[in-house]
Design a protein around this motif. Structure first.
Motif, PDB file in Angstrom:
ATOM      1  N   MET A   1       0.856  -1.211   0.000  1.00  0.00           N
ATOM      2  CA  MET A   1       0.000   0.000   0.000  1.00  0.00           C
ATOM      3  C   MET A   1       0.880   1.245   0.000  1.00  0.00           C
ATOM      4  O   MET A   1       1.625   1.473   0.971  1.00  0.00           O
ATOM      5  CB  MET A   1      -0.888   0.033   1.261  1.00  0.00           C
ATOM      6  CG  MET A   1      -1.867  -1.106   1.360  1.00  0.00           C
ATOM      7  SD  MET A   1      -3.192  -0.918   0.162  1.00  0.00           S
ATOM      8  CE  MET A   1      -4.106   0.403   0.938  1.00  0.00           C
ATOM      9  N   PRO A   2       0.805   2.072  -1.041  1.00  0.00           N
ATOM     10  CA  PRO A   2       1.667   3.262  -1.074  1.00  0.00           C
ATOM     11  C   PRO A   2       1.247   4.308  -0.047  1.00  0.00           C
ATOM     12  O   PRO A   2       0.057   4.500   0.207  1.00  0.00           O
ATOM     13  CB  PRO A   2       1.470   3.800  -2.493  1.00  0.00           C
ATOM     14  CG  PRO A   2       0.276   3.141  -3.039  1.00  0.00           C
ATOM     15  CD  PRO A   2      -0.011   1.911  -2.243  1.00  0.00           C
ATOM     16  N   LEU A   3       2.234   4.948   0.532  1.00  0.00           N
ATOM     17  CA  LEU A   3       1.983   6.073   1.451  1.00  0.00           C
ATOM     18  C   LEU A   3       2.104   7.401   0.710  1.00  0.00           C
ATOM     19  O   LEU A   3       1.412   8.352   0.996  1.00  0.00           O
ATOM     20  CB  LEU A   3       3.047   6.088   2.550  1.00  0.00           C
ATOM     21  CG  LEU A   3       2.937   5.186   3.755  1.00  0.00           C
ATOM     22  CD1 LEU A   3       4.223   5.269   4.571  1.00  0.00           C
ATOM     23  CD2 LEU A   3       1.743   5.598   4.607  1.00  0.00           C
ATOM     24  N   LEU A   4       3.079   7.426  -0.203  1.00  0.00           N
ATOM     25  CA  LEU A   4       3.402   8.669  -0.911  1.00  0.00           C
ATOM     26  C   LEU A   4       3.264   8.468  -2.417  1.00  0.00           C
ATOM     27  O   LEU A   4       3.427   7.344  -2.910  1.00  0.00           O
ATOM     28  CB  LEU A   4       4.855   9.074  -0.615  1.00  0.00           C
ATOM     29  CG  LEU A   4       5.196   9.403   0.831  1.00  0.00           C
ATOM     30  CD1 LEU A   4       6.712   9.510   1.016  1.00  0.00           C
ATOM     31  CD2 LEU A   4       4.518  10.709   1.238  1.00  0.00           C
ATOM     32  N   LYS A   5       2.976   9.559  -3.118  1.00  0.00           N
ATOM     33  CA  LYS A   5       2.956   9.494  -4.576  1.00  0.00           C
ATOM     34  C   LYS A   5       4.371   9.185  -5.074  1.00  0.00           C
ATOM     35  O   LYS A   5       5.351   9.502  -4.396  1.00  0.00           O
ATOM     36  CB  LYS A   5       2.456  10.816  -5.152  1.00  0.00           C
ATOM     37  CG  LYS A   5       0.985  11.039  -4.824  1.00  0.00           C
ATOM     38  CD  LYS A   5       0.431  12.235  -5.561  1.00  0.00           C
ATOM     39  CE  LYS A   5      -1.042  12.402  -5.195  1.00  0.00           C
ATOM     40  NZ  LYS A   5      -1.589  13.698  -5.637  1.00  0.00           N
ATOM     41  N   PRO A   6       4.481   8.590  -6.264  1.00  0.00           N
ATOM     42  CA  PRO A   6       5.815   8.214  -6.764  1.00  0.00           C
ATOM     43  C   PRO A   6       6.767   9.411  -6.801  1.00  0.00           C
ATOM     44  O   PRO A   6       6.362  10.524  -7.144  1.00  0.00           O
ATOM     45  CB  PRO A   6       5.530   7.706  -8.180  1.00  0.00           C
ATOM     46  CG  PRO A   6       4.100   7.303  -8.159  1.00  0.00           C
ATOM     47  CD  PRO A   6       3.417   8.221  -7.188  1.00  0.00           C
ATOM     48  N   ILE A   7       7.999   9.149  -6.434  1.00  0.00           N
ATOM     49  CA  ILE A   7       9.004  10.222  -6.341  1.00  0.00           C
ATOM     50  C   ILE A   7      10.077  10.005  -7.396  1.00  0.00           C
ATOM     51  O   ILE A   7      10.625   8.900  -7.528  1.00  0.00           O
ATOM     52  CB  ILE A   7       9.646  10.220  -4.940  1.00  0.00           C
ATOM     53  CG1 ILE A   7       8.576  10.525  -3.892  1.00  0.00           C
ATOM     54  CG2 ILE A   7      10.790  11.228  -4.849  1.00  0.00           C
ATOM     55  CD1 ILE A   7       8.981  10.165  -2.486  1.00  0.00           C
ATOM     56  N   ASN A   8      10.361  11.053  -8.127  1.00  0.00           N
ATOM     57  CA  ASN A   8      11.489  11.064  -9.054  1.00  0.00           C
ATOM     58  C   ASN A   8      12.456  12.126  -8.572  1.00  0.00           C
ATOM     59  O   ASN A   8      12.078  13.287  -8.433  1.00  0.00           O
ATOM     60  CB  ASN A   8      11.023  11.408 -10.474  1.00  0.00           C
ATOM     61  CG  ASN A   8      10.258  10.266 -11.089  1.00  0.00           C
ATOM     62  OD1 ASN A   8      10.817   9.192 -11.330  1.00  0.00           O
ATOM     63  ND2 ASN A   8       8.968  10.466 -11.319  1.00  0.00           N
ATOM     64  N   LEU A   9      13.657  11.714  -8.293  1.00  0.00           N
ATOM     65  CA  LEU A   9      14.616  12.652  -7.722  1.00  0.00           C
ATOM     66  C   LEU A   9      16.015  12.211  -8.090  1.00  0.00           C
ATOM     67  O   LEU A   9      16.331  11.017  -8.037  1.00  0.00           O
ATOM     68  CB  LEU A   9      14.446  12.645  -6.183  1.00  0.00           C
ATOM     69  CG  LEU A   9      15.271  13.625  -5.363  1.00  0.00           C
ATOM     70  CD1 LEU A   9      14.872  15.062  -5.676  1.00  0.00           C
ATOM     71  CD2 LEU A   9      15.055  13.357  -3.862  1.00  0.00           C
TER      72      LEU A   9
END
Ligand code: ADP
Length: 219
Positions: free
Chosen positions: A18-26
Motif C-alpha cells: 500500500m503506497p503512502l506517498l505518490k511516486p518520487i522522481n529525484l
C-alpha cells in the motif's frame, strides 16, 4: 553539472503493497543537500528507510550512481549510503567504541578510526571531545543522535540519509549540526537527503526542498 549520485525513479514507498506517498522522481548530485518536507506521519522515515534498502519499494527503484543496490552488492551499498535514524542504536559501550564499530565490519576493510579526527568531528557538532570515553547510552537523545551523525560521517559515505537530525536540539546546537551537514556536502561531495519538519530552518543549509505528497487512502 556535477555527477548524480543518487537516483529515485518512480519510487513508491509504503507497507504491505500500500503506497503512502505518490511516486518520487529525484536525482541528487554530489555536494547537494535535499530536504524532504512533510507533516509528521506522512512517510518521511519510510522513504529514507526505503532508500537505505531496509524496506522494499512498493514500486520503482533506487539507484546509486546508476546501479541498483544489488548490483553494487549490499555491503558495499550500505558502506556508501549511510542512514542515521531518529533514535539511533548505541552499543552499551563508550562513545569511542561506538564510533569504532563500523570500521570493524568487513565492508570497511582497510579503514580505521582516527581518534583525533573523531574528536574534531564531535566538536564540530557541539560535543566535547571528553565524551569519547563516556558511555554512549548515558548521553541525552540529542547527544546520541549527534554521535550517530559523527559515526556516519567518519565512514565518508557517498550518500547520507538523515532522519530529523536536529529535532531534539535547541537552535544553537541545530545550527552547528546543519553547518556540519553543509560542510560534509561541500567538502566531501556527499549527497544528503534530510527528513525534517523544521521547514523554517531549511533555507539556511539545504539546496532544495521536496514536498512529499501523500496518497489519499479511499478505504
Ligand atoms: P514520518 O517520518 O513522516 O513521521 P513515517 O514514515 O514514520 O512518517 O510513517 C508514515 C506512516 O507509516 C504512519 O502512518 C505510520 O504509522 C506508518 N508506519 C510506520 N512504520 C510502519 C510499519 N512498520 N508498518 C506499517 N505501517 C508503518
Amino acid at each position: 553539472m556535477s555527477e548524480s549520485l543518487l537516483q529515485l525513479e518512480q519510487l513508491t514507498v509504503g507497507y504491505d503493497g500500500m503506497p503512502l506517498l505518490k511516486p518520487i522522481n529525484l536525482s541528487v548530485s554530489a555536494g547537494r543537500v535535499v530536504a524532504l518536507i512533510g507533516p509528521s506521519g506522512s512517510g518521511k522515515s519510510t522513504l529514507l528507510r526505503t532508500v537505505a534498502g531496509l524496506i522494499d519499494p512498493v514500486a520503482g527503484r533506487v539507484r546509486l550512481q546508476g546501479w541498483e543496490p544489488a548490483a553494487h552488492g549490499w555491503p558495499r551499498f550500505r558502506r556508501k549510503v549511510v542512514h542515521v535514524t531518529q533514535q539511533p542504536a548505541m552499543l552499551d559501550d563508550t562513545v569511542e567504541a561506538n564510533l569504532r564499530r563500523p570500521f570493524e565490519y568487513r565492508s570497511a576493510e582497510g579503514m580505521d578510526l582516527d581518534r583525533a579526527m573523531a574528536e574534531y568531528a564531535l566538536q564540530s557538532v557541539g560535543l566535547e571531545a571528553g565524551h569519547m570515553d563516556e558511555l554512549a547510552r548515558q548521553l541525552s537523545v540529542g547527544q546520541q543522535q549527534r554521535v550517530a551523525l559523527v559515526r556516519a560521517m567518519l565512514l565518508d559515505p557517498h550518500v547520507l540519509l538523515l532522519d530529523e537530525p536536529t529535532s531534539p536540539l535547541d537552535d544553537a546546537s541545530a545550527a552547528l549540526v546543519e553547518d556540519a551537514i553543509r560542510a560534509r556536502a561541500d567538502r566531501h561531495a556527499a549527497a544528503v537527503l534530510i527528513a525534517t519538519h523544521r521547514v523554517e530552518r531549511v533555507d539556511r543549509f539545504c539546496d532544495e526542498q521536496v514536498q512529499l505528497e501523500t496518497v489519499v487512502q479511499t478505504t
